[in-house]
Design an enzyme around this catalytic site. Structure first.
Site, PDB file in Angstrom:
ATOM      1  N   THR A  87       5.944  -1.627  -1.790  1.00 50.92           N
ATOM      2  CA  THR A  87       6.746  -2.440  -2.703  1.00 50.92           C
ATOM      3  C   THR A  87       6.984  -1.604  -3.952  1.00 50.92           C
ATOM      4  OG1 THR A  87       5.642  -4.421  -1.892  1.00 50.92           O
ATOM      5  CG2 THR A  87       6.886  -4.629  -3.938  1.00 50.92           C
ATOM      6  N   LYS A 162      12.400  -8.573  -1.339  1.00 50.38           N
ATOM      7  CA  LYS A 162      10.954  -8.694  -1.577  1.00 50.38           C
ATOM      8  C   LYS A 162      10.674  -9.220  -2.989  1.00 50.38           C
ATOM      9  CE  LYS A 162       6.485  -7.750  -1.294  1.00 50.38           C
ATOM     10  NZ  LYS A 162       5.581  -8.453  -0.393  1.00 50.38           N
ATOM     11  N   LYS A 237       2.267  -7.020 -10.477  1.00 50.61           N
ATOM     12  CA  LYS A 237       3.099  -5.834 -10.163  1.00 50.61           C
ATOM     13  C   LYS A 237       4.488  -6.283  -9.693  1.00 50.61           C
ATOM     14  CE  LYS A 237       3.788  -2.321  -6.653  1.00 50.61           C
ATOM     15  NZ  LYS A 237       3.369  -1.667  -5.418  1.00 50.61           N
TER      16      LYS A 237
HETATM   17  P1  NAD Z   1      -3.776   0.814  -1.387  1.00 47.32           P
HETATM   18  O1  NAD Z   1      -4.010   1.232  -2.791  1.00 47.32           O
HETATM   19  O2  NAD Z   1      -4.915   0.256  -0.589  1.00 47.32           O
HETATM   20  O3  NAD Z   1      -3.172   2.064  -0.553  1.00 47.32           O
HETATM   21  C1  NAD Z   1      -2.322   3.032  -1.090  1.00 47.32           C
HETATM   22  C2  NAD Z   1      -2.812   4.375  -0.554  1.00 47.32           C
HETATM   23  O4  NAD Z   1      -1.906   5.396  -0.973  1.00 47.32           O
HETATM   24  C3  NAD Z   1      -4.201   4.765  -1.076  1.00 47.32           C
HETATM   25  O5  NAD Z   1      -5.088   4.980   0.004  1.00 47.32           O
HETATM   26  C4  NAD Z   1      -3.930   6.060  -1.854  1.00 47.32           C
HETATM   27  O6  NAD Z   1      -4.984   7.014  -1.777  1.00 47.32           O
HETATM   28  C5  NAD Z   1      -2.678   6.571  -1.178  1.00 47.32           C
HETATM   29  N1  NAD Z   1      -1.927   7.523  -1.986  1.00 47.32           N
HETATM   30  C6  NAD Z   1      -1.640   7.474  -3.311  1.00 47.32           C
HETATM   31  N2  NAD Z   1      -0.917   8.556  -3.673  1.00 47.32           N
HETATM   32  C7  NAD Z   1      -0.734   9.297  -2.536  1.00 47.32           C
HETATM   33  C8  NAD Z   1      -0.074  10.516  -2.263  1.00 47.32           C
HETATM   34  N3  NAD Z   1       0.557  11.204  -3.221  1.00 47.32           N
HETATM   35  N4  NAD Z   1      -0.097  10.985  -0.998  1.00 47.32           N
HETATM   36  C9  NAD Z   1      -0.748  10.290  -0.015  1.00 47.32           C
HETATM   37  N5  NAD Z   1      -1.390   9.130  -0.216  1.00 47.32           N
HETATM   38  C10 NAD Z   1      -1.398   8.650  -1.464  1.00 47.32           C
HETATM   39  O7  NAD Z   1      -2.557  -0.230  -1.429  1.00 47.32           O
HETATM   40  P2  NAD Z   1      -2.119  -1.243  -0.275  1.00 47.32           P
HETATM   41  O8  NAD Z   1      -2.736  -2.571  -0.520  1.00 47.32           O
HETATM   42  O9  NAD Z   1      -2.260  -0.570   1.049  1.00 47.32           O
HETATM   43  O10 NAD Z   1      -0.570  -1.423  -0.666  1.00 47.32           O
HETATM   44  C11 NAD Z   1       0.388  -0.417  -0.364  1.00 47.32           C
HETATM   45  C12 NAD Z   1       1.755  -0.938  -0.747  1.00 47.32           C
HETATM   46  O11 NAD Z   1       2.033  -2.140  -0.028  1.00 47.32           O
HETATM   47  C13 NAD Z   1       1.921  -1.293  -2.223  1.00 47.32           C
HETATM   48  O12 NAD Z   1       3.190  -0.896  -2.647  1.00 47.32           O
HETATM   49  C14 NAD Z   1       1.749  -2.813  -2.247  1.00 47.32           C
HETATM   50  O13 NAD Z   1       2.437  -3.407  -3.334  1.00 47.32           O
HETATM   51  C15 NAD Z   1       2.373  -3.187  -0.932  1.00 47.32           C
HETATM   52  N6  NAD Z   1       1.879  -4.464  -0.378  1.00 47.32           N
HETATM   53  C16 NAD Z   1       0.562  -4.744  -0.371  1.00 47.32           C
HETATM   54  C17 NAD Z   1       0.117  -5.952   0.148  1.00 47.32           C
HETATM   55  C18 NAD Z   1      -1.356  -6.292   0.174  1.00 47.32           C
HETATM   56  O14 NAD Z   1      -1.681  -7.467   0.406  1.00 47.32           O
HETATM   57  N7  NAD Z   1      -2.253  -5.330  -0.025  1.00 47.32           N
HETATM   58  C19 NAD Z   1       1.042  -6.878   0.649  1.00 47.32           C
HETATM   59  C20 NAD Z   1       2.402  -6.547   0.669  1.00 47.32           C
HETATM   60  C21 NAD Z   1       2.806  -5.333   0.130  1.00 47.32           C
END
Ligand code: NAD
Length: 290
Positions: A87, A162, A237
């Site tokens: 997102t 979204k 966010k």
């Molecule tokens: P998270 O923080 O658990 O995962 C993000 C991952 O990206 C981390 O493991 C981090 O180490 C990695 N990362 C950061 N910079 C990086 C780079 N340069 N190269 C490679 N990896 C890198 O977050 P999440 O909960 O998995 O969410 C991911 C996305 O999905 C976000 O944008 C969030 O808004 C969206 N989202 C999350 C949910 C939820 O319930 N968690 C629901 C819908 C959407």
């Protein structure tokens, strides 16, 4: 298909695991998180993307997405598709799509709804922006990771869907919580409040499917001490992204603006960080008008 998944956090890891289970060849990369079983761990994002038919990114924000895209786009072969499922702001989504398209790649912004539970169960909803060709290429993967994929329009349309959805969600959760807190003060039993509203014109997903009052309605984070679920800081966010988009597009969104302000106070000053976004109910319960 040969797939790369970059960003193996709470969402990316189970999505990658489901692709492996369905028989796809999956390479993964994350700065910190380990690769799930069956995912070939690459040493960089570019290495993971090399040779992939589809590169999926699942990253924290638009700035990180732009940095990762700058690295992976030159490594991808023409005709491959860069599909961002994070997102992020609409502008970053469009900038990355333009960069990928200029390099002869397909591009999709395809954020998801359904959370970690949906990612694990393979029941996410994808809302996608991009070309018909790119959508058709990635559709079989959406079918593995989710139960529904809606092609919303051109680049940025997925992120637009979204943040509009989540603006409604944030506003509605606040409305549901403040109504419960008012009902309490009026001496109305919470179960009776639920029985009436869930079958009357005040019904909503936040009341009927994710009720913020413990012990009322279906099981929700309220029944688990407001452990997320969907964390208040993630709601914040998304509300900030919707306000950023509203400013850029000159759209009047007073309710979204107020919801963003309330979640900002909740997360930054009122102990809401790490709580589910429905913990707005105990916040309202503890307050008067002043
Ligand atoms: P998270 O923080 O658990 O995962 C993000 C991952 O990206 C981390 O493991 C981090 O180490 C990695 N990362 C950061 N910079 C990086 C780079 N340069 N190269 C490679 N990896 C890198 O977050 P999440 O909960 O998995 O969410 C991911 C996305 O999905 C976000 O944008 C969030 O808004 C969206 N989202 C999350 C949910 C939820 O319930 N968690 C629901 C819908 C959407």
């Amino acid at each position: 298909m040969k797939v790369a998944v970059i960003g193996l956090g709470n969402m990316g890891a189970p999505m990658a695991a489901n692709l492996v289970k369905a028989g796809h060849q999956v390479a993964g990369f994350d700065l910190v998180a380990p690769c799930p079983a069956g995912v070939t761990c690459a040493t960089s994002a570019a290495a993971a993307a090399t040779g992939a038919d589809v590169v999926i990114t699942m990253l924290p924000n638009g700035a990180i997405l732009r940095a990762v895209a700058a690295e992976v786009v030159p490594a991808m072969h023409p005709g491959a598709v860069l599909c961002d499922c994070s997102t992020v702001d609409v502008e970053s989504a469009r900038a990355v799509a333009a960069q990928a398209t200029a390099a002869g790649l397909g591009a999709l912004d395809a954020p998801v709804s359904g959370g970690v539970g949906g990612a694990t169960a393979g029941t996410l909803t994808f809302m996608a922006g991009g070309s018909d060709e790119a959508f058709a290429t990635v559709k079989p993967l959406f079918e593995v990771m989710g139960q529904k994929a809606v092609h919303c329009g051109g680049a940025g349309a997925g992120q637009a869907a979204k943040i509009c959805n989540n603006m409604i969600l944030g506003v509605t959760m606040i409305a549901t919580c403040e109504a419960f807190a008012l009902a309490d003060k009026l001496g109305l039993d919470r179960q009776k409040m639920f029985d009436v509203v869930s079958t009357s014109s005040g019904y909503s997903w936040t009341m009927n499917a994710y009720c913020p009052a413990p012990g009322i309605g279906p099981k929700s984070p309220a029944d688990n001490g407001y452990k997320p679920g969907f964390a208040a800081e993630l709601m914040l966010k998304d509300l900030r992204l919707s306000q950023q988009a509203a400013e850029a597009a000159d759209a009047d969104t007073p309710m979204g603006k107020l919801a963003a302000a309330l979640y900002t106070s909740f997360v930054e000053q009122e102990g809401g960080r790490g709580m589910d976004f429905s913990a707005m109910l105990p916040r309202f319960e503890a307050r008067g008008r002043g």
